[in-house]
Design an enzyme around this catalytic site. Structure first.
Site, short mmCIF file in Angstrom:
data_model
loop_
_atom_site.label_atom_id
_atom_site.label_comp_id
_atom_site.label_asym_id
_atom_site.label_seq_id
_atom_site.Cartn_x
_atom_site.Cartn_y
_atom_site.Cartn_z
N ALA A 1 17.66 7.05 27.16
CA ALA A 1 18.42 5.98 26.50
C ALA A 1 17.62 4.74 26.13
O ALA A 1 17.96 4.05 25.18
CB ALA A 1 19.60 5.58 27.39
N PRO B 1 15.15 2.06 24.51
CA PRO B 1 15.53 0.71 24.93
C PRO B 1 17.00 0.38 24.81
O PRO B 1 17.42 -0.68 25.23
CB PRO B 1 14.70 -0.18 24.01
CG PRO B 1 14.51 0.63 22.78
CD PRO B 1 14.43 2.07 23.23
N GLY B 2 17.82 1.23 24.19
CA GLY B 2 19.27 1.06 24.34
C GLY B 2 20.09 0.73 23.12
O GLY B 2 21.29 0.46 23.25
N ASP C 1 18.24 12.21 22.68
CA ASP C 1 17.26 11.61 21.77
C ASP C 1 15.91 11.64 22.48
O ASP C 1 15.56 10.71 23.19
CB ASP C 1 17.70 10.18 21.44
CG ASP C 1 16.78 9.51 20.44
OD1 ASP C 1 16.55 10.09 19.37
OD2 ASP C 1 16.30 8.40 20.73
N CYS D 1 12.42 11.18 16.19
CA CYS D 1 11.91 10.42 15.05
C CYS D 1 10.62 11.07 14.57
O CYS D 1 9.67 10.41 14.15
CB CYS D 1 11.70 8.95 15.39
SG CYS D 1 10.72 8.67 16.86
#
EC number: 2.1.1.203
Length: 762
Positions: free
Chosen positions: A176, A178-179, A259, A312
């Site tokens: 998670a 940096p959020g 992610d 990414c």
């Protein structure tokens, strides 16, 4: 591989996520040459870019990334902020010229709902050239700090949208920090602000202890009782239990956001260092870790739930290869969802069904059979596309989405949405729990330490086997071999503890503590705790107030702060105290002040938790008008007589102490804010004040039409109210009013808060 090399790879892998989640304005690294022939050769050969577009793709990759902002969507204040942005800033910017050039005004992202996300090409240098742009920048910074705007890359906003969050969903965010995406998930849970405790919650995890505190900072801006930050290796994150009808059940999540750490070549526009460091070996090192994390994610997903896998990176080895391997292992339990209609204006390329591997030395392989045995530890069978055409067709890999930078001026990104149709084949039988004989912790204490050893921790047992099976489990025999070198993003527990055992429980306590601070415990109060006696009567709490949801962070001594979590998170905390390492949870609702008892209650209200708590408070409330709020937020300690007649009369009837200042919108007056405003305050002998942090003060003042900004030299605050242009020194003077208390004027008594806030870790 040496420890320094492992750490370097770990930093590189998390860098991609940081850079697409972050929100810096403009680009750095001006001296780095944006050339990498290996990168160009690799992607030309893969054929991922449509014919005739490769040059446009490369040109876009070399251009700085536009800055993007997202207005937080769960607060009803979002519409007011959008109105403020459009009417007070964007309109003026459209008319602006700098050095003879017309400034391009920010534009909404066409595919993001309700104009809640905007992008702009303005650089830091440009922002400094005009007082108007400087004012706009200050607005963004201030609203970001108060949690009303998130500065986040556009493609990073996509995964939460595709999860289709409902307020009752139990959500796991596996990697998670940096959020930014975690914040989106929280906002979606709180879509209805009239519900203080949604049934759902977010458990946000990260392997890096220090990055967990970034995560806490992001989440805390949203003041939600439904978020918990935990610190585990995502590839073997513990299975949690919850109590249901007196029985212990396994916690399965309705939604999982996966992610994963990646090579980050989609972030080259922003993370310019990737131009120099990019090689094909990055993705070969990461593939196994990404697959293990994804496997763990679908194991914890409820049947009927959905998981979003995203990177990414544009590389099929990190993207389609992971999805194809996951689908094959699932034996029909998973399927790719068709999300082509979910974000209609988003441009994306369908996933591919064929790709090749290239080594660092430039050697290409199209099939596992071509790989020499000497390469078998670096290259694994799961990295190749499916060879059976029928099987490949049934996977529907074309339902994956690849976002290319030149199509909509974004970063590069990959996302796939998986739906779980049945239990995973290695979890066919309903999971059993092995009882933990040493578990005898108090029912009212949920210590945050994950100090139990793997042998002591209850294990989920599919078909009588350990839950996390490395060699012969879902990944197939030997699939973990390529990761023996500890790829980027690997868990620190592996570095310190030597070779990781087959069962991935929390590591032994003495090793665990090497990687972070020992957190204070989370101690729930009982319904009959004496602390509630005065709180109950002073604030006239509703009988429906959930006392059992209140916790503190200390076993001994006076309780300095009281926090609240939802009853569902309380259930998780109480039943998993030895199983997980909790970094932070709960929203602060009350803080002790040493003089409060003489006014009837030792605890004053905390602004962070006012929207959670206020529905249960039935006294100590003063209804205020727009003009009252302007007075309260621009003057340090105004006399009661400064309030309008209605509020003045209410305040005179009220004794000294903590209060709620409540504004209720008038739907017949469109010129005033159409959202409720609730502020914490203090009623003194003859004066009254608001306890609101500086940036939140600025936020509310802007919503009320008071323009607040620093002058160019930063020497003070300027206030414009209806064009008066008067200096207002009082605005923002009380920068941290919610955490400190100064002596009031006119002999008024004022609360003194404990400054030694040991409990607040964020």
């Amino acid at each position: 591989m040496g420890k320094r090399s492992r750490q370097r790879q770990k930093n590189q892998s998390s860098g991609g996520r940081d850079d697409r989640d972050g929100a810096g304005w403009g680009a750095g690294y001006a001296d780095i040459v944006k050339e990498n022939k290996l990168f160009e050769h690799y992607y030309k050969e893969q054929g991922l870019i449509p014919e005739g577009e490769f040059e446009s793709f490369m040109e876009a990759m070399r251009e700085p990334l536009p800055a993007t902002i997202r207005i937080t969507g769960y607060k009803s204040h979002a519409k007011e902020i959008l109105h403020c942005l459009k009417e007070k800033y964007f309109k003026d910017i459209q008319e602006l010229e700098i050095d003879g050039q017309k400034i391009e005004a920010p534009q909404p992202l066409s595919w993001y709902p309700d104009e809640q996300a905007w992008h702009t090409n303005m650089s830091r240098k440009l922002l400094r050239k005009s007082p108007l742009l400087e004012k706009f920048h200050q607005f963004l910074v201030s609203e970001t700090e108060s949690g009303n705007i998130s500065r986040q890359e556009a493609v990073s906003m996509i995964p939460p949208l595709l999860l289709k969050i409902e307020p009752h969903h139990k959500i796991l965010d596996m990697c998670a920090a940096p959020g930014s995406k975690t914040a989106q998930l929280i906002e979606m849970l709180h879509a209805d602000m009239d519900v203080p405790f949604p049934e759902g919650f977010v458990i946000a995890n990260d392997v890096d202890n220090k990055r967990c505190y970034l995560l806490v900072h992001q989440a805390k801006r949203l003041n939600s009782p439904c978020i918990m930050v935990v610190n585990h290796d995502a590839s073997c994150i513990p299975t949690l239990q919850v109590e249901s009808d007196g029985k212990k059940d396994i916690l399965f999540y309705d939604r999982v956001l996966c992610d994963v750490p990646c090579s980050g070549d989609g972030t080259m526009r922003k993370n310019i260092d990737v131009w120099r460091k990019w090689t094909t070996s990055n993705s070969l090192h990461l593939h196994g870790l990404q697959l293990r994390i994804a496997v763990r994610g679908v194991e914890q997903l409820a049947v009927g739930g959905r998981m979003v896998y995203s990177t990414c990176s544009l590389n099929p080895i990190e993207d389609e290869a992971v999805i194809a391997a996951l689908l094959e292992k699932s034996e029909g339990a998973l399927e790719l969802a068709d999300v082509s209609g979910d974000l209609p204006r988003l441009k994306w390329m369908p996933g591919v069904t064929s790709w090749k591997l290239m080594t660092r030395e430039g050697q290409w392989y199209s099939d596992w059979s071509e790989v020499p045995s000497s390469r078998h530890t670096q290259i694994r069978p799961t990295m190749f596309p499916p060879t059976d055409p029928e099987k490949a067709a049934s996977m529907h890999l074309d339902r994956c989405m690849r976002i290319l930078p030149h199509h909509q001026n974004t970063g590069g990104f990959f996302v796939a949405v998986l739906v779980k149709k049945a239990p995973m084949p290695w979890n066919k039988r309903y999971p059993k729990l092995r009882k933990n004989p040493s578990s005898s912790s108090s029912d009212q204490t949920a210590g945050s330490s994950a100090a139990s050893s793997p042998a002591d921790t209850p294990r989920l047992l599919p078909d009588g086997a350990p839950e996390e099976v490395e060699e012969d489990g879902p990944e197939g025999k030997g699939d973990g071999e390529a990761e023996r070198e500890v790829p980027p993003g690997a868990a620190p527990a592996q570095e310190a503890g030597g070779k990781q055992e087959a069962v991935c429980g929390p590591p032994p306590s003495k090793k665990l503590r090497l990687f972070g601070y020992k957190e204070d415990p989370f101690v729930f109060l009982t319904e009959y705790d004496p602390v509630f006696n005065t709180i109950q009567s002073f604030y006239n709490l509703s009988p429906t107030f959930p006392k059992l949801n209140v916790l503190t962070r200390t076993h001994e001594g006076k309780k300095r702060h009281l926090y609240m979590v939802s009853k569902e998170l309380r259930n998780v905390l109480l039943n998993n105290s030895e199983r997980m390492k909790v970094i932070n949870t709960g929203v602060k609702v009350w803080s002790r002040n040493s003089d409060g008892e003489e006014f009837g209650c030792a605890f004053r209200l905390a602004q962070e938790g006012i929207y959670t708590l206020q529905p249960y408070i039935r006294s100590r409330i003063i209804r205020v008008s727009v003009e009252d709020i302007k007075v309260l937020l621009t003057q340090e300690n105004p006399f009661l007589s400064k309030l309008e007649d209605d509020a003045h009369a209410q305040a005179k009837q009220m004794g000294m102490g903590s209060i709620v200042l409540k504004y209720i919108p008038n739907p017949n007056n469109a010129g005033e804010p159409q959202c409720p405003i609730q502020l914490c305050g203090w009623r003194g002998k003859t004066s009254i004040r608001a306890f609101v942090p500086r940036n939140e003060r600025f936020h509310y003042l802007r919503m009320l039409g008071v323009e607040v900004f620093r002058d160019k030299q930063g020497l003070g605050q300027k206030r414009r109210d209806g064009g008066k242009g008067e200096e207002e020194d009082e605005v923002g003077k009380d920068a941290e009013a919610d955490d400190e208390a100064a002596a009031m004027e006119n002999g008024d008594e004022e609360p003194k808060t404990d400054s030694s806030n040991k409990e607040t870790k964020s």
